[in-house]
Design a protein around this motif. Structure first.
Motif, PDB file in Angstrom:
ATOM      1  N   TRP A 168      38.941  15.693 -74.728  1.00 33.21           N
ATOM      2  CA  TRP A 168      39.199  14.776 -75.831  1.00 33.21           C
ATOM      3  C   TRP A 168      39.019  13.310 -75.448  1.00 33.21           C
ATOM      4  O   TRP A 168      38.984  12.452 -76.306  1.00 33.21           O
ATOM      5  CB  TRP A 168      40.638  14.972 -76.335  1.00 33.21           C
ATOM      6  N   ARG A 188      32.162  24.011 -77.031  1.00 37.24           N
ATOM      7  CA  ARG A 188      33.548  24.032 -77.496  1.00 37.24           C
ATOM      8  C   ARG A 188      34.196  22.682 -77.148  1.00 37.24           C
ATOM      9  O   ARG A 188      34.688  22.479 -76.051  1.00 37.24           O
ATOM     10  CB  ARG A 188      34.270  25.208 -76.843  1.00 37.24           C
ATOM     11  N   SER A 197      40.749  19.079 -66.527  1.00 37.35           N
ATOM     12  CA  SER A 197      41.634  18.895 -65.368  1.00 37.35           C
ATOM     13  C   SER A 197      41.265  19.856 -64.233  1.00 37.35           C
ATOM     14  O   SER A 197      40.615  20.889 -64.446  1.00 37.35           O
ATOM     15  CB  SER A 197      43.080  19.146 -65.785  1.00 37.35           C
ATOM     16  N   THR A 242      42.726  23.514 -64.884  1.00 35.57           N
ATOM     17  CA  THR A 242      41.944  24.382 -65.773  1.00 35.57           C
ATOM     18  C   THR A 242      40.579  24.664 -65.152  1.00 35.57           C
ATOM     19  O   THR A 242      40.049  25.777 -65.279  1.00 35.57           O
ATOM     20  CB  THR A 242      41.780  23.730 -67.167  1.00 35.57           C
ATOM     21  N   LEU A 279      36.087  17.152 -62.892  1.00 36.91           N
ATOM     22  CA  LEU A 279      37.541  17.295 -62.979  1.00 36.91           C
ATOM     23  C   LEU A 279      38.266  15.955 -62.807  1.00 36.91           C
ATOM     24  O   LEU A 279      37.714  14.905 -63.066  1.00 36.91           O
ATOM     25  CB  LEU A 279      37.985  18.347 -61.959  1.00 36.91           C
ATOM     26  N   GLU A 288      47.437  12.309 -60.576  1.00 35.73           N
ATOM     27  CA  GLU A 288      46.719  11.593 -61.637  1.00 35.73           C
ATOM     28  C   GLU A 288      47.652  11.373 -62.832  1.00 35.73           C
ATOM     29  O   GLU A 288      48.258  12.315 -63.329  1.00 35.73           O
ATOM     30  CB  GLU A 288      45.505  12.432 -62.070  1.00 35.73           C
TER      31      GLU A 288
HETATM   32  P1  NAD Z   1      42.567  20.256 -69.560  1.00 36.84           P
HETATM   33  O1  NAD Z   1      42.052  20.861 -68.327  1.00 36.84           O
HETATM   34  O2  NAD Z   1      43.977  20.535 -69.935  1.00 36.84           O
HETATM   35  O3  NAD Z   1      41.672  20.726 -70.784  1.00 36.84           O
HETATM   36  C1  NAD Z   1      40.264  20.571 -70.811  1.00 36.84           C
HETATM   37  C2  NAD Z   1      39.715  21.468 -71.888  1.00 36.84           C
HETATM   38  O4  NAD Z   1      39.745  22.817 -71.437  1.00 36.84           O
HETATM   39  C3  NAD Z   1      40.583  21.425 -73.153  1.00 36.84           C
HETATM   40  O5  NAD Z   1      39.765  21.326 -74.272  1.00 36.84           O
HETATM   41  C4  NAD Z   1      41.334  22.736 -73.099  1.00 36.84           C
HETATM   42  O6  NAD Z   1      41.689  23.227 -74.365  1.00 36.84           O
HETATM   43  C5  NAD Z   1      40.334  23.647 -72.404  1.00 36.84           C
HETATM   44  N1  NAD Z   1      40.951  24.827 -71.770  1.00 36.84           N
HETATM   45  C6  NAD Z   1      42.245  25.056 -71.503  1.00 36.84           C
HETATM   46  N2  NAD Z   1      42.404  26.261 -70.915  1.00 36.84           N
HETATM   47  C7  NAD Z   1      41.178  26.804 -70.801  1.00 36.84           C
HETATM   48  C8  NAD Z   1      40.687  28.010 -70.247  1.00 36.84           C
HETATM   49  N3  NAD Z   1      41.496  28.919 -69.714  1.00 36.84           N
HETATM   50  N4  NAD Z   1      39.364  28.244 -70.284  1.00 36.84           N
HETATM   51  C9  NAD Z   1      38.535  27.326 -70.810  1.00 36.84           C
HETATM   52  N5  NAD Z   1      38.936  26.153 -71.338  1.00 36.84           N
HETATM   53  C10 NAD Z   1      40.250  25.889 -71.340  1.00 36.84           C
HETATM   54  O7  NAD Z   1      42.308  18.704 -69.460  1.00 36.84           O
HETATM   55  P2  NAD Z   1      42.676  17.596 -70.501  1.00 36.84           P
HETATM   56  O8  NAD Z   1      44.090  17.211 -70.296  1.00 36.84           O
HETATM   57  O9  NAD Z   1      42.253  17.984 -71.875  1.00 36.84           O
HETATM   58  O10 NAD Z   1      41.685  16.423 -70.005  1.00 36.84           O
HETATM   59  C11 NAD Z   1      42.099  15.500 -69.072  1.00 36.84           C
HETATM   60  C12 NAD Z   1      41.633  15.877 -67.691  1.00 36.84           C
HETATM   61  O11 NAD Z   1      40.237  15.962 -67.682  1.00 36.84           O
HETATM   62  C13 NAD Z   1      41.986  14.824 -66.666  1.00 36.84           C
HETATM   63  O12 NAD Z   1      42.435  15.450 -65.492  1.00 36.84           O
HETATM   64  C14 NAD Z   1      40.680  14.125 -66.416  1.00 36.84           C
HETATM   65  O13 NAD Z   1      40.583  13.524 -65.167  1.00 36.84           O
HETATM   66  C15 NAD Z   1      39.697  15.210 -66.610  1.00 36.84           C
HETATM   67  N6  NAD Z   1      38.390  14.658 -67.000  1.00 36.84           N
HETATM   68  C16 NAD Z   1      37.404  14.630 -66.077  1.00 36.84           C
HETATM   69  C17 NAD Z   1      36.165  14.075 -66.390  1.00 36.84           C
HETATM   70  C18 NAD Z   1      35.050  14.038 -65.382  1.00 36.84           C
HETATM   71  O14 NAD Z   1      33.916  13.757 -65.762  1.00 36.84           O
HETATM   72  N7  NAD Z   1      35.314  14.285 -64.117  1.00 36.84           N
HETATM   73  C19 NAD Z   1      35.950  13.554 -67.657  1.00 36.84           C
HETATM   74  C20 NAD Z   1      36.975  13.601 -68.575  1.00 36.84           C
HETATM   75  C21 NAD Z   1      38.204  14.168 -68.238  1.00 36.84           C
END
Ligand code: NAD
Length: 518
Positions: free
Chosen positions: A158, A182, A234, A237, A256, A387
């Motif tokens: 998001w 997705r 993250s 995940t 991540l 983080e």
């Molecule tokens: P998150 O890992 O909680 O969720 C990421 C996405 O994965 C969400 O849309 C979630 O619904 C989905 N998800 C959850 N469980 C899943 C599963 N079992 N299988 C597949 N998909 C699943 O992360 P978040 O809180 O939404 O995003 C923030 C994190 O993302 C932070 O840690 C940030 O650093 C990281 N991030 C990294 C980058 C990058 O380019 N390295 C960019 C943006 C965000």
């Protein structure tokens, strides 16, 4: 068709979510972080529906893969123009769903356009076929084809809702794959407007299929059905996704988390470093994977830098409006607000000093938190190594640069780092010692992020694989080596014994080395 001011016309939302499959008739409400008001009821899919969508996309892949590369590139380049032309409406959508400031939403528009232009203009360079060195010069000719994986599954978060999914998908398309995407449901519209504009540029409907719904259901179904997974989110995940992909022996790239350090050397330009630190720490309210959460400042300039930095922070305009001059917007969710509040309260309770900010701002909107600068942060505090993913930065002093590098590297993450110094050769030497996938010199994150020809991604717990550049498109292909042998055989020719052949080969191998032929 215009994206159109969706707040004046509810049909815009209907049209955008109309691109999602909706057989389950279930929806999830999304809301505007600035106000808490509902934006849309987004249709969510079941696992079965995801499998069906993947099957439909798979059926479209062979004809897409045989569409001329020039036509695929043309679609990307037309999409580039549409994105720039319709930017005002796209910015409204991004801000409405994510709560970020307009200037930070614009970073997404610019990044998508840059990515479309870059891959649209470099398609032939990256997709070959690529000539390689044959076993015997003149006798063996090797060409490497780039075979598309098939169906690429993209799971995007998001925080950069327009660019994260769309910019990853563009090279996948160009390489002849179809995409099932997705996006996070809360920010689905920002992704769906990208899909709509791709279709307007000429992309066949089944070549990019969006689906929404809970990660553990829809994400899991997607990872279980596609031929390659591109995940941003993250580390926790990401590990689950990687495990599921590994069990199926399909590849995955994982972008991540991070706990990114900025090093400000004694010879740095203070005004440049202070400006870079403000942007690096507070862009998208710190909900940016490459943003800075640790500032290491040389002893000699510590007081002067802190004074300049705090002066800038105190002058930041924090608001929930659509003005380009607003410096920071809102957090996206109660969960983010709770995490940020918890990290700051924990640090303060354990003795940290709040140099700026430190409080939620319900007077501005339900999810606002001030840009916050902490000093005296110790390993006992959560925000030291974990983080925060919010507008909170810890500031430390360092005595010499070896110590600064050691402390920058004292993290399991390795996404992005920044170094401010006037001595560029020395800054580059320091950069080579920092264990991060990107290092920005005299800039926080934008120089590498916007240089689409360069790879971007993390070391350690920050991920696997790279987006952008050759790496960012080759991950969506399997290299296929086609070797053509002429004349010389790899066996004894008639009349020559195997022993004599081995001798002849030995002499040839020695000769090739002497000639310096690899
Ligand atoms: P998150 O890992 O909680 O969720 C990421 C996405 O994965 C969400 O849309 C979630 O619904 C989905 N998800 C959850 N469980 C899943 C599963 N079992 N299988 C597949 N998909 C699943 O992360 P978040 O809180 O939404 O995003 C923030 C994190 O993302 C932070 O840690 C940030 O650093 C990281 N991030 C990294 C980058 C990058 O380019 N390295 C960019 C943006 C965000």
């Amino acid at each position: 068709m215009s994206v159109a001011a969706f707040d004046d016309d509810p049909r815009v939302v209907e049209r955008l979510v109309g691109q999602l499959p909706s057989s389950s008739a279930r929806t999830q409400d999304t809301f505007a972080p600035f106000t808490g008001q509902t934006i849309a009821a987004v249709p969510v899919s079941t696992a079965d529906e995801v499998e069906e969508v993947v099957a439909q996309a798979r059926a479209a892949q062979p004809s897409w893969a045989t569409t001329a590369l020039e036509e695929r590139a043309r679609i990307l380049l037309d999409f580039h123009d549409l994105v720039l032309d319709r930017q005002s409406d796209i910015l409204d959508l991004i801000q409405e769903e994510s709560g970020k400031a307009r200037k930070h939403a614009f970073e997404e528009v610019a990044h998508v356009a840059m990515t479309a232009r870059y891959y649209g203009l470099t398609a032939a360079r990256h997709l070959g076929p690529d000539r390689r060195i044959g076993a015997f010069p003149g006798f063996t000719k090797v060409l490497v084809n780039r075979v598309p994986k098939g169906v690429v599954g993209i799971i995007s978060p998001w925080n950069y809702p327009f660019t994260m999914g769309i910019s990853d998908g563009l090279p996948a398309l160009l390489a002849g794959n179809v995409v099932v995407h997705r996006p996070d449901t809360q920010t689905a519209l920002s992704a769906l407007v990208g899909v709509e504009l791709l279709r307007e540029a000429g992309l066949p409907d089944d070549v990019w299929r969006p689906v929404c719904g809970p990660g553990p259901v829809v994400g899991t179904a997607l990872v279980g059905a596609v031929d390659y997974v591109c995940f941003t989110g993250s580390t926790r995940t990401g590990r689950t996704v990687a495990t599921q992909a590994a069990a199926r022996l399909v590849g995955a790239s994982l972008e991540l988390g991070g706990k990114n350090p900025m090093l400000i050397c004694a010879d740095a330009s203070l005004s440049r470093a202070a400006e870079g630190a403000v942007r690096g720490c507070f862009s998208s309210a710190g909900q940016l994977c490459v943003s800075m959460e640790r500032l290491y400042v040389a002893d000699e300039i510590y007081e002067r830098f802190v004074e300049r930095f705090l002066h800038r922070v105190s002058g930041m305009k924090v608001a929930g409006d659509r003005d380009f001059d607003t410096d920071m917007g809102s957090l996206i969710s109660q969960l983010q607000l709770a995490t940020v509040t918890e990290h700051v309260e924990d640090a303060v309770a354990k003795g940290a000093t709040v140099l700026a900010g430190g409080r939620a701002r319900p007077d501005l909107g339900p999810l606002f938190f001030e840009p916050t600068v902490l000093s005296g942060v110790t390993p006992a505090m959560t925000c030291y190594g974990t983080e925060t993913f919010g507008p909170v930065v810890s500031i430390y002093r360092f005595h010499d640069e070896a110590e600064a590098v050691e402390r920058a590297n004292a993290s399991s993450y390795g996404l992005n780092a920044s170094i401010f110094s006037r001595d560029l050769p020395r800054a580059r030497r320091l950069a080579a010692q920092v264990r991060c996938g990107t290092v920005n010199i005299n800039e926080a994150y934008a120089a590498s992020f916007a240089s689409i020809d360069s790879p971007m991604g993390g070391m350690g717990q920050s991920g696997l694989g790279r987006r952008q550049g050759a790496e960012g498109i080759h991950r969506f292909t399997d290299p296929q080596a086609v070797a053509t042998q002429r004349g010389l055989r790899f066996a004894a020719m008639p009349g020559l014994s195997d022993r004599a052949y081995a001798k002849l080969m030995t002499a040839s191998l020695r000769g090739l080395k002497k000639l310096g032929r690899p």
